[in-house]
Scaffold this motif. Structure first.
Motif, mmCIF file in Angstrom:
data_model
loop_
_atom_site.group_PDB
_atom_site.id
_atom_site.type_symbol
_atom_site.label_atom_id
_atom_site.label_comp_id
_atom_site.label_asym_id
_atom_site.label_seq_id
_atom_site.Cartn_x
_atom_site.Cartn_y
_atom_site.Cartn_z
ATOM 1 N N PRO A 131 0.813 -1.220 0.000
ATOM 2 C CA PRO A 131 0.000 0.000 0.000
ATOM 3 C C PRO A 131 0.851 1.276 0.000
ATOM 4 O O PRO A 131 0.431 2.305 -0.534
ATOM 5 C CB PRO A 131 -0.834 -0.107 1.280
ATOM 6 N N PRO A 188 -6.807 6.340 0.668
ATOM 7 C CA PRO A 188 -7.206 4.955 0.957
ATOM 8 C C PRO A 188 -6.024 4.048 1.286
ATOM 9 O O PRO A 188 -6.077 3.258 2.237
ATOM 10 C CB PRO A 188 -7.902 4.506 -0.341
ATOM 11 N N MET A 189 -4.956 4.157 0.516
ATOM 12 C CA MET A 189 -3.784 3.316 0.766
ATOM 13 C C MET A 189 -3.087 3.708 2.070
ATOM 14 O O MET A 189 -2.544 2.857 2.778
ATOM 15 C CB MET A 189 -2.802 3.420 -0.402
ATOM 16 N N VAL A 192 -5.017 2.044 4.998
ATOM 17 C CA VAL A 192 -4.723 0.613 5.113
ATOM 18 C C VAL A 192 -3.306 0.405 5.621
ATOM 19 O O VAL A 192 -3.051 -0.453 6.483
ATOM 20 C CB VAL A 192 -4.929 -0.086 3.758
ATOM 21 N N LYS A 193 -2.361 1.180 5.105
ATOM 22 C CA LYS A 193 -0.959 1.052 5.515
ATOM 23 C C LYS A 193 -0.801 1.245 7.025
ATOM 24 O O LYS A 193 -0.139 0.431 7.694
ATOM 25 C CB LYS A 193 -0.104 2.081 4.770
ATOM 26 N N LEU A 206 -1.748 -5.588 1.928
ATOM 27 C CA LEU A 206 -2.866 -4.948 1.230
ATOM 28 C C LEU A 206 -3.945 -5.952 0.855
ATOM 29 O O LEU A 206 -5.149 -5.659 0.977
ATOM 30 C CB LEU A 206 -2.355 -4.239 -0.027
ATOM 31 N N LEU A 210 -7.066 -4.532 2.961
ATOM 32 C CA LEU A 210 -8.067 -3.634 2.368
ATOM 33 C C LEU A 210 -9.491 -4.144 2.571
ATOM 34 O O LEU A 210 -10.349 -3.398 3.073
ATOM 35 C CB LEU A 210 -7.766 -3.406 0.890
ATOM 36 N N PHE A 213 -10.444 -3.873 6.236
ATOM 37 C CA PHE A 213 -10.655 -2.477 6.624
ATOM 38 C C PHE A 213 -12.038 -2.020 6.182
ATOM 39 O O PHE A 213 -12.768 -1.366 6.945
ATOM 40 C CB PHE A 213 -9.570 -1.594 5.986
ATOM 41 N N VAL A 214 -12.423 -2.345 4.951
ATOM 42 C CA VAL A 214 -13.724 -1.931 4.426
ATOM 43 C C VAL A 214 -14.858 -2.578 5.213
ATOM 44 O O VAL A 214 -15.872 -1.937 5.510
ATOM 45 C CB VAL A 214 -13.839 -2.266 2.920
ATOM 46 N N LEU A 222 -12.163 4.681 4.569
ATOM 47 C CA LEU A 222 -10.870 4.854 3.910
ATOM 48 C C LEU A 222 -10.477 6.323 3.806
ATOM 49 O O LEU A 222 -9.302 6.649 3.646
ATOM 50 C CB LEU A 222 -10.898 4.227 2.515
ATOM 51 N N ASN A 298 -6.137 6.868 12.026
ATOM 52 C CA ASN A 298 -6.229 5.660 11.206
ATOM 53 C C ASN A 298 -6.025 4.393 12.024
ATOM 54 O O ASN A 298 -6.398 3.307 11.591
ATOM 55 C CB ASN A 298 -5.202 5.716 10.066
#
Length: 366
Positions: A131, A188-189, A192-193, A206, A210, A213-214, A222, A298
Motif C-alpha cells: 500500500p 485509501p492506501m 490501510v498502511k 494490502l 483492504l 478495513f472496508v 478509507l 487511522n
C-alpha cells in the motif's frame, strides 16, 4: 492538461526554468520538431513557435514545454520519485508510526527497531510496503504532474512581470492545489498502511488488509483521515516545493560560481538532491503535528482529533517521533527531487529550479 493554440502563444513563464536553450527559445528561434513522438500529439501550425527542450541523446525526441507530453513526463517522474522512495524507507516509517501510536512500548528509535525485530523478524520491517508503493505512486503522479500544470496556469494569470516578482507565491499556490488532488489519491492506501503497520494481527498486507478495513469501517472509512492528511500534506508540499525552488536558486546564485545553464547535468542533479534534503527537513517540522493525527486516527476506530490531542498532548503532537521523521523526510525528499530531475534530464527536460539568465527574464517581460 493540453492548452489551446492561443494559450501556447501566451505568457509562457520560461523564466521559472533554466536550461542551455532558454535564451534562444525566448528570442523566438524555432527548433526542429521532426523527431518521432513518444506520446503523439497534433502538430502546431508552421507559423507557431515551438518551445522545445532537447536532451543530448534525445531518447524520446524533443518535448514541447507545457504540452501533453511534457505533463506526461512529469507525471511519470512523480510516480518514480514518490513511489520508490517511500517504499524504500518503509522500515523507518513503520517505527515512526508505532512510536506515535504506542510510545510506552516504542520508547525510542533504537528500541523501536529492537522491538520490531524481536516480535516480527526482518520481514516485519517491510510490513505495509505494497500500500505504501501504490499509494505514494498515485500521490506522486498527481503531486508533480499537477504542480507543473498549476505553476504554468497561475503564471499565465499573473503575467510574466508579476510571475517573476511573486514567483514564491506561485510555487505555494501551485503546490497546494496539486496536493489537494494528490491526497485524494493517497488517502485509501495510507489508511490501510497505517492499520496494517500499527495493529498486530490485523492483516499481512494490502490483499487481506483492504477488504478487512472496508468490512470494519466501510468504504468511507478509507477517507476518514483525509482532512488530517490535507493538514499534514498541504503544508508539507507547499514547503517542499517553494523552499526547494528558493534553495536551489540560492545555490546557483551564491554557492556555484557559474550560471545553471553552464553547469553539468551531474552537478545540477547534485544541487537538486541537496536542495531537496534541506527542504525535507523544513517539511518534516511543519507537517509533524498533522502526521501524528493521521497515525492516531487511522489506528483507532471512531477516534476524533480531540481524542488525539487529549492522549498525545499538544507538546506530543509537535515532538513525538520528530527526530526520526526529520531523518526520514530529509532523505526522502532529497531522493525524490534527485530522481524526479534525473528522469526529466533523461527525457530531455531541464532540471527544476534555479535562476534563469537575466536576458531570459528581460525577454519574457517584453
Amino acid at each position: 492538461m493540453a492548452f489551446s493554440d492561443n494559450s501556447r502563444q501566451s505568457l509562457i513563464p520560461n523564466f521559472l526554468y533554466s536550461s542551455s536553450s532558454t535564451t534562444s527559445l525566448l528570442m523566438g528561434k524555432s527548433i526542429n520538431h521532426s523527431n518521432p513522438s513518444l506520446f503523439p500529439s497534433p502538430s502546431p501550425p508552421k507559423e507557431q513557435q515551438n518551445f522545445m527542450i532537447a536532451s543530448p541523446s534525445e531518447p524520446f525526441g524533443k518535448i514541447e514545454m507545457y504540452s501533453p507530453r511534457f505533463y506526461a513526463a512529469c507525471t511519470v517522474g512523480g510516480i518514480l520519485s514518490c513511489g520508490l522512495t517511500h517504499m524504500t524507507v518503509t522500515p523507518l516509517d513503520l517505527v515512526k508510526c508505532n512510536m506515535q501510536i504506542d510510545p510506552v512500548k516504542y520508547k525510542s528509535i533504537s528500541s523501536g527497531f529492537g522491538v520490531l525485530l524481536k516480535e516480527q523478524g526482518v520481514r516485519g520491517f517491510f510490513k505495509g510496503w505494497v500500500p505504501t508503493l501504490l499509494g505514494y505512486s498515485a500521490q506522486g503522479a498527481c503531486k508533480f504532474g499537477f504542480y507543473e500544470f498549476f505553476k504554468k496556469y497561475y503564471s499565465d494569470i499573473a503575467g510574466p512581470e508579476y510571475a517573476a516578482k511573486y514567483k514564491t507565491l506561485i510555487y505555494l499556490a501551485g503546490s497546494a492545489s496539486a496536493e489537494v488532488i494528490a491526497d485524494v489519491a493517497l488517502c485509501p492506501m495510507e489508511a490501510v498502511k497505517v492499520r496494517v503497520q500499527t495493529q498486530p494481527g490485523f492483516a499481512r498486507g494490502l490483499g487481506d488488509g483492504l477488504p478487512k478495513f472496508v468490512r470494519s469501517d466501510g468504504v468511507l472509512g478509507l477517507y476518514k483521515g483525509l482532512v488530517p492528511l490535507w493538514g499534514r500534506q498541504i503544508p508539507y508540499t507547499m514547503m517542499k516545493f517553494a523552499s526547494f525552488e528558493t534553495i536551489v536558486e540560492m545555490f546557483y546564485k551564491y554557492a556555484i560560481p557559474r550560471p545553471k545553464n553552464e553547469c553539468s547535468k551531474s552537478l545540477q542533479l547534485g544541487v537538486s538532491f541537496a536542495g531537496g534534503y534541506v527542504a525535507g527537513v523544513l517539511c518534516a517540522i511543519v507537517s509533524h503535528p498533522a502526521d501524528n493525527l493521521v497515525s492516531f486516527l487511522n489506528n483507532a476506530k471512531g477516534a476524533s482529533v480531540g481524542d488525539a490531542v487529549k492522549k498525545l498532548g499538544v507538546l506530543g503532537l509537535f515532538t513525538r517521533g520528530l527526530p526520526l521523521r526529520i531523518v526520514m523526510i530529509g532523505t526522502l525528499t532529497g531522493a525524490q527531487w534527485g530522481l524526479y530531475d534525473a528522469f526529466k534530464v533523461f527525457v530531455g527536460l531541464p532540471t527544476t529550479g534555479g535562476a534563469a539568465p537575466p536576458a531570459a527574464i528581460e525577454a519574457a517581460k517584453e
